[in-house]
Design an enzyme around this catalytic site. Structure first.
Site, PDB file in Angstrom:
ATOM      1  N   HIS A 151       0.861  -1.176   0.000  1.00 53.61           N
ATOM      2  CA  HIS A 151       0.000   0.000   0.000  1.00 53.61           C
ATOM      3  C   HIS A 151       0.900   1.229   0.000  1.00 53.61           C
ATOM      4  O   HIS A 151       2.033   1.189   0.453  1.00 53.61           O
ATOM      5  CB  HIS A 151      -0.865  -0.057   1.273  1.00 53.61           C
ATOM      6  N   ASP A 159       3.070  -4.830   8.126  1.00 57.64           N
ATOM      7  CA  ASP A 159       1.821  -4.087   7.946  1.00 57.64           C
ATOM      8  C   ASP A 159       0.684  -5.097   8.047  1.00 57.64           C
ATOM      9  O   ASP A 159       0.481  -5.916   7.156  1.00 57.64           O
ATOM     10  CB  ASP A 159       1.850  -3.399   6.582  1.00 57.64           C
ATOM     11  N   GLN A 205      -4.496  -5.568   6.731  1.00 59.79           N
ATOM     12  CA  GLN A 205      -5.433  -6.488   6.082  1.00 59.79           C
ATOM     13  C   GLN A 205      -5.363  -7.899   6.638  1.00 59.79           C
ATOM     14  O   GLN A 205      -6.070  -8.786   6.153  1.00 59.79           O
ATOM     15  CB  GLN A 205      -5.160  -6.515   4.573  1.00 59.79           C
ATOM     16  N   LYS A 209     -10.755  -1.314  10.307  1.00 57.22           N
ATOM     17  CA  LYS A 209     -10.920  -2.456   9.399  1.00 57.22           C
ATOM     18  C   LYS A 209     -11.317  -3.721  10.143  1.00 57.22           C
ATOM     19  O   LYS A 209     -11.612  -4.739   9.518  1.00 57.22           O
ATOM     20  CB  LYS A 209      -9.632  -2.688   8.608  1.00 57.22           C
ATOM     21  N   CYS A 256      -4.876   2.588  -3.618  1.00 57.13           N
ATOM     22  CA  CYS A 256      -3.641   3.101  -3.001  1.00 57.13           C
ATOM     23  C   CYS A 256      -2.496   2.112  -3.177  1.00 57.13           C
ATOM     24  O   CYS A 256      -1.690   1.893  -2.265  1.00 57.13           O
ATOM     25  CB  CYS A 256      -3.852   3.425  -1.523  1.00 57.13           C
TER      26      CYS A 256
END
Length: 406
Positions: free
Chosen positions: A121, A199, A202, A225, A364
């Protein structure tokens, strides 16, 4: 897992109609909807003990402090951090990554190296580019294949004493591809002294996370999220690593002693939490963790995996449709385009008229789109409240869009 209709009844927004149709919400990779318990937790804070934290001896301040620090402990357990003070409250994944990138300014030297991947991202690209501009360090990018799989063999050639950080997402937001982070971290540990940042924006909504077993140095994710409020997130950092970093922000809360001549900083985690935090949001993020734990994170992931498998089987029956990363291991996301339809947003607009919310564009992640030679994709992304019947509605909508746009 609980009955799906019982779970859906906990989300008030799912009763809404969009363009006269029952809402089908499949934009969860952008942000998930919020269960009633999260909404009520926000309201309860403001109605019953709204006060600033850590600074007051009065009752409301103590109640607010206890509630927020209890949420920190919930998040510690959620990711299996060793200590609660290794869990830093942030505004989200982006701020967590930027915190680390800023703090490394005084540590990196010219020609040091940072390794990221093609699947990142923008928030895991731009902060490192800015850091390289400030320090003279170099950015290296792990390439990917046509299936969206990282070519991690290059790490064996790249890792050296110059490597200071490897920053990789666990799951691609654009394709849903699951990266082999355990293998990557083992390679880093064997061949360098670099720190590793994961990261988890997700992955935290879909997987059980164990940062100690993972052996990462940093793990960043967003609350919004995973059924929590917007403007919330967590940066985990190993105690020994965080203690080597200078603060990201300066102000109240992060001070040990402040004079005009010199300021010393508070211990973890407060050194990195300057200013009044998002108290209500942080407490409500704890409620979101409770919600996920009650259903079972593993149950959530299994349900979403079944939805993804079903959606892929159904969508591949549509002639002239391409799924990106089709054969790769994926979680929570299906990203596609229809042949002969140049603008993915046209498909999204037609689906919206049918009450179906999906995401279109580059997500993104423009380097990924440029790799495939496209401007963007249509992205369907799943959460615990989605159903097979909703997927059927999406398939019907895609077919309708295909007929209208050709």
């Amino acid at each position: 897992m609980q009955d799906i209709q019982t779970i859906r009844s906990l989300f008030p927004i799912l009763q809404e109609k969009v363009n006269g149709q029952n809402l089908v919400y499949l934009d969860n990779a952008a942000t998930s909807q919020k269960p009633l318990v999260v909404l009520e937790t926000l309201q309860h804070y403001y109605q019953h003990f709204n006060a600033n934290v850590h600074r007051g001896i009065h009752t409301l301040s103590q109640l607010a402090t206890d509630a927020m620090e209890d949420a920190r402990k919930k998040l510690q357990r959620f990711i299996n951090a060793k200590h609660d003070y290794e869990v830093l409250f942030t505004k989200g994944t982006t701020e967590g990554i930027n915190l680390v990138a800023y703090a490394l300014t005084d540590i990196l030297c010219k020609d040091d190296e940072i390794i990221i991947s093609y699947l990142e991202h923008h928030s895991n690209i731009v902060p490192w580019q800015l850091l390289c501009q400030r320090t003279g360090a170099k950015l290296r990018v792990i390439p990917m294949t046509e299936e969206g799989v990282l070519q991690i063999d290059v790490l064996g050639e790249w890792l050296s004493e110059k490597t200071k950080l490897v920053s990789i997402n666990q799951v691609s937001n654009a394709l849903g591809v699951i990266n082999p982070i355990n293998e990557i971290i083992k390679k880093v540990r064997a061949q360098s002294n670099a720190w590793v940042l994961i990261d988890g924006a997700q992955s935290a909504p879909h997987f059980e996370i164990d940062v100690q077993a993972m052996d990462c140095d940093f793990f960043a994710f967003s609350g919004h999220k995973m059924y929590g409020p917007t403007g919330t997130g967590i940066l985990y950092g190993k105690e020994a690593v965080l203690n080597q970093l200078n603060p990201f922000h300066g102000g109240g809360e992060m001070i040990d002693r402040c004079t005009f001549e010199k300021t010393t900083y508070a211990g973890l985690p407060f050194r990195f939490e300057a200013g009044t935090p998002n108290i209500a949001g942080n407490i409500a993020l704890g409620a979101a963790v409770d919600f996920m734990n009650e259903i079972g994170v593993r149950n959530i992931g299994q349900h979403e995996s079944k939805l993804l498998d079903y959606a892929q089987r159904q969508i591949l029956e549509i002639e002239g449709l391409r799924i990106y990363g089709e054969k790769a291991a994926r979680a929570g996301v299906l990203s596609f385009n229809l042949e002969g339809i140049g603008i993915a947003s046209d498909v999204g607009m037609i689906l919206d008229k049918l009450g179906i919310a999906v995401r279109t564009g580059h997500h993104c992640a423009q380097p990924i789109m440029e790799y495939f030679g496209i401007a963007g994709t249509v992205r369907i992304s799943f959460a615990v409240y989605n159903t097979f019947e909703e997927i059927d509605r999406v398939i019907e909508g895609i077919r309708k869009a295909q007929k209208m746009l050709r």
